[in-house]
Design an enzyme around this catalytic site. Structure first.
Site, PDB file in Angstrom:
ATOM      1  N   GLY A  48     -66.293 -62.844   6.994  1.00 31.33           N
ATOM      2  CA  GLY A  48     -66.117 -62.712   5.554  1.00 31.33           C
ATOM      3  C   GLY A  48     -66.427 -61.356   4.957  1.00 31.33           C
ATOM      4  N   GLU A 102     -73.348 -59.704   3.183  1.00 30.43           N
ATOM      5  CA  GLU A 102     -72.666 -61.019   3.159  1.00 30.43           C
ATOM      6  C   GLU A 102     -71.493 -61.004   2.190  1.00 30.43           C
ATOM      7  OE1 GLU A 102     -72.038 -63.727   4.381  1.00 30.43           O
ATOM      8  OE2 GLU A 102     -73.732 -64.945   4.976  1.00 30.43           O
ATOM      9  N   ASP A 103     -70.535 -61.904   2.418  1.00 29.80           N
ATOM     10  CA  ASP A 103     -69.421 -62.034   1.479  1.00 29.80           C
ATOM     11  C   ASP A 103     -69.838 -62.796   0.227  1.00 29.80           C
ATOM     12  OD1 ASP A 103     -69.719 -64.445   2.878  1.00 29.80           O
ATOM     13  OD2 ASP A 103     -67.586 -64.714   3.279  1.00 29.80           O
ATOM     14  N   ASP A 106     -73.796 -68.790  -1.774  1.00 25.87           N
ATOM     15  CA  ASP A 106     -73.396 -69.993  -2.507  1.00 25.87           C
ATOM     16  C   ASP A 106     -74.645 -70.856  -2.690  1.00 25.87           C
ATOM     17  OD1 ASP A 106     -71.747 -71.974  -3.590  1.00 25.87           O
ATOM     18  OD2 ASP A 106     -71.002 -72.665  -1.680  1.00 25.87           O
ATOM     19  N   LYS A 134     -73.087 -67.034  -6.466  1.00 22.31           N
ATOM     20  CA  LYS A 134     -72.872 -68.163  -7.390  1.00 22.31           C
ATOM     21  C   LYS A 134     -74.244 -68.700  -7.790  1.00 22.31           C
ATOM     22  CE  LYS A 134     -68.620 -69.937  -5.151  1.00 22.31           C
ATOM     23  NZ  LYS A 134     -68.080 -71.067  -4.361  1.00 22.31           N
ATOM     24  N   PHE A 155     -64.382 -72.374  -6.148  1.00 25.36           N
ATOM     25  CA  PHE A 155     -64.005 -71.914  -4.819  1.00 25.36           C
ATOM     26  C   PHE A 155     -63.053 -70.726  -4.947  1.00 25.36           C
ATOM     27  CE2 PHE A 155     -61.725 -71.808  -0.821  1.00 25.36           C
ATOM     28  CZ  PHE A 155     -62.784 -71.890   0.078  1.00 25.36           C
ATOM     29  N   VAL A 156     -63.363 -69.632  -4.243  1.00 24.50           N
ATOM     30  CA  VAL A 156     -62.552 -68.414  -4.345  1.00 24.50           C
ATOM     31  C   VAL A 156     -62.079 -67.946  -2.963  1.00 24.50           C
ATOM     32  CG1 VAL A 156     -63.644 -67.597  -6.474  1.00 24.50           C
ATOM     33  CG2 VAL A 156     -64.630 -66.940  -4.269  1.00 24.50           C
ATOM     34  N   ASP A 162     -62.049 -66.665   2.798  1.00 29.90           N
ATOM     35  CA  ASP A 162     -60.899 -67.437   3.271  1.00 29.90           C
ATOM     36  C   ASP A 162     -60.887 -68.872   2.781  1.00 29.90           C
ATOM     37  OD1 ASP A 162     -63.185 -68.222   4.940  1.00 29.90           O
ATOM     38  OD2 ASP A 162     -61.720 -69.328   6.110  1.00 29.90           O
ATOM     39  N   ARG A 168     -57.926 -63.969   3.653  1.00 27.89           N
ATOM     40  CA  ARG A 168     -58.917 -62.883   3.755  1.00 27.89           C
ATOM     41  C   ARG A 168     -58.316 -61.528   3.425  1.00 27.89           C
ATOM     42  NH1 ARG A 168     -63.479 -65.065   6.276  1.00 27.89           N
ATOM     43  NH2 ARG A 168     -63.106 -66.554   7.942  1.00 27.89           N
TER      44      ARG A 168
HETATM   45  P1  IMP Z   1     -74.086 -70.992   1.567  1.00 30.17           P
HETATM   46  O1  IMP Z   1     -74.763 -71.220   2.881  1.00 30.17           O
HETATM   47  O2  IMP Z   1     -73.877 -72.287   0.815  1.00 30.17           O
HETATM   48  O3  IMP Z   1     -74.748 -69.946   0.704  1.00 30.17           O
HETATM   49  O4  IMP Z   1     -72.595 -70.535   1.863  1.00 30.17           O
HETATM   50  C1  IMP Z   1     -72.282 -69.350   2.415  1.00 30.17           C
HETATM   51  C2  IMP Z   1     -70.967 -69.419   3.162  1.00 30.17           C
HETATM   52  O5  IMP Z   1     -70.072 -70.441   2.684  1.00 30.17           O
HETATM   53  C3  IMP Z   1     -70.238 -68.108   2.950  1.00 30.17           C
HETATM   54  O6  IMP Z   1     -70.620 -67.148   3.914  1.00 30.17           O
HETATM   55  C4  IMP Z   1     -68.784 -68.522   3.029  1.00 30.17           C
HETATM   56  O7  IMP Z   1     -68.353 -68.478   4.370  1.00 30.17           O
HETATM   57  C5  IMP Z   1     -68.758 -69.957   2.548  1.00 30.17           C
HETATM   58  N1  IMP Z   1     -68.345 -70.054   1.119  1.00 30.17           N
HETATM   59  C6  IMP Z   1     -69.113 -70.448   0.084  1.00 30.17           C
HETATM   60  N2  IMP Z   1     -68.436 -70.429  -1.083  1.00 30.17           N
HETATM   61  C7  IMP Z   1     -67.178 -70.009  -0.771  1.00 30.17           C
HETATM   62  C8  IMP Z   1     -65.976 -69.761  -1.559  1.00 30.17           C
HETATM   63  O8  IMP Z   1     -65.924 -69.931  -2.794  1.00 30.17           O
HETATM   64  N3  IMP Z   1     -64.897 -69.326  -0.871  1.00 30.17           N
HETATM   65  C9  IMP Z   1     -64.893 -69.101   0.478  1.00 30.17           C
HETATM   66  N4  IMP Z   1     -65.974 -69.311   1.241  1.00 30.17           N
HETATM   67  C10 IMP Z   1     -67.119 -69.753   0.633  1.00 30.17           C
END
Ligand code: IMP
Length: 178
Positions: A48, A102-103, A106, A134, A155-156, A162, A168
């Protein structure tokens, strides 16, 4: 492009490339100021963060290194939560200032697990740089240090992010249509 279709979903234009670039430049300046003299090692999380890391590093002017890792995700033996393991880190990060790139942050689960894995390697400090954050989705107490863009809980895709492997390559960021 105002709209894109990826697999079975429609997405609409959300953040244009020039806004993304301006904000990446802004956090690169913050990084240059805050981490001067620390010779940080940037650890970008694939897939990402590939575009974000590339554009960010063009504006990082302090002496620094960059490396790329992947995360393997598998079900924990004793819990239902995914366990995340860092793959491919060959550099020695002991006593170093590490910047995880990181991308998106969330819920914060991924970043929390990454931090605990990296802490085992005894770095001096760990900072988090993320393209997107977020805040409404965050359930863990880990706040990223350098955030290019805060977004609502939608969701983006695009600019590295992706939907099921696709999207991507988009230069702008798109959000899912309700
Ligand atoms: P977390 O562990 O919930 O913070 O999520 C992190 C991972 O979930 C990111 O590295 C992404 O791979 C994926 N992710 C979370 N939200 C999105 C989104 O809106 N679009 C695409 N991938 C996402």
């Amino acid at each position: 492009m105002k709209k894109v279709t990826i697999l079975d979903k429609e997405f609409e234009l959300f953040i244009e490339s020039n806004t993304i670039q301006e904000n990446i430049k802004r956090i690169a300046t913050d990084i240059n100021n805050d981490l001067e003299g620390k010779n940080p090692i940037f650890v970008a999380i694939l897939n990402g963060s590939f575009m974000f890391a590339g554009d960010l590093m063009k504006h990082v002017t302090i002496p620094s290194e960059i490396t790329f890792v992947r995360i393997a995700s598998y079900k924990g033996v004793r819990s239902t939560k995914d366990v995340k393991e860092v793959l491919g880190l060959v550099e020695n990060i002991k006593d170093r200032t590490v910047v995880i790139v990181e991308d998106i942050v969330d819920t914060g689960h991924t970043i929390e697990q990454l931090i605990s894995q990296f802490e085992l390697l005894r770095p001096k400090e760990i900072k988090i740089a993320t393209l997107l954050f977020k805040p409404e989705a965050l359930v863990k107490g880990v706040k990223p240090d350098f955030v290019a863009l805060e977004i609502p809980n939608d969701f983006v895709v695009g600019f590295g992010l992706d939907y099921d492997g696709f999207g991507r390559n988009l230069r702008d960021i798109y959000k899912i249509k309700p």
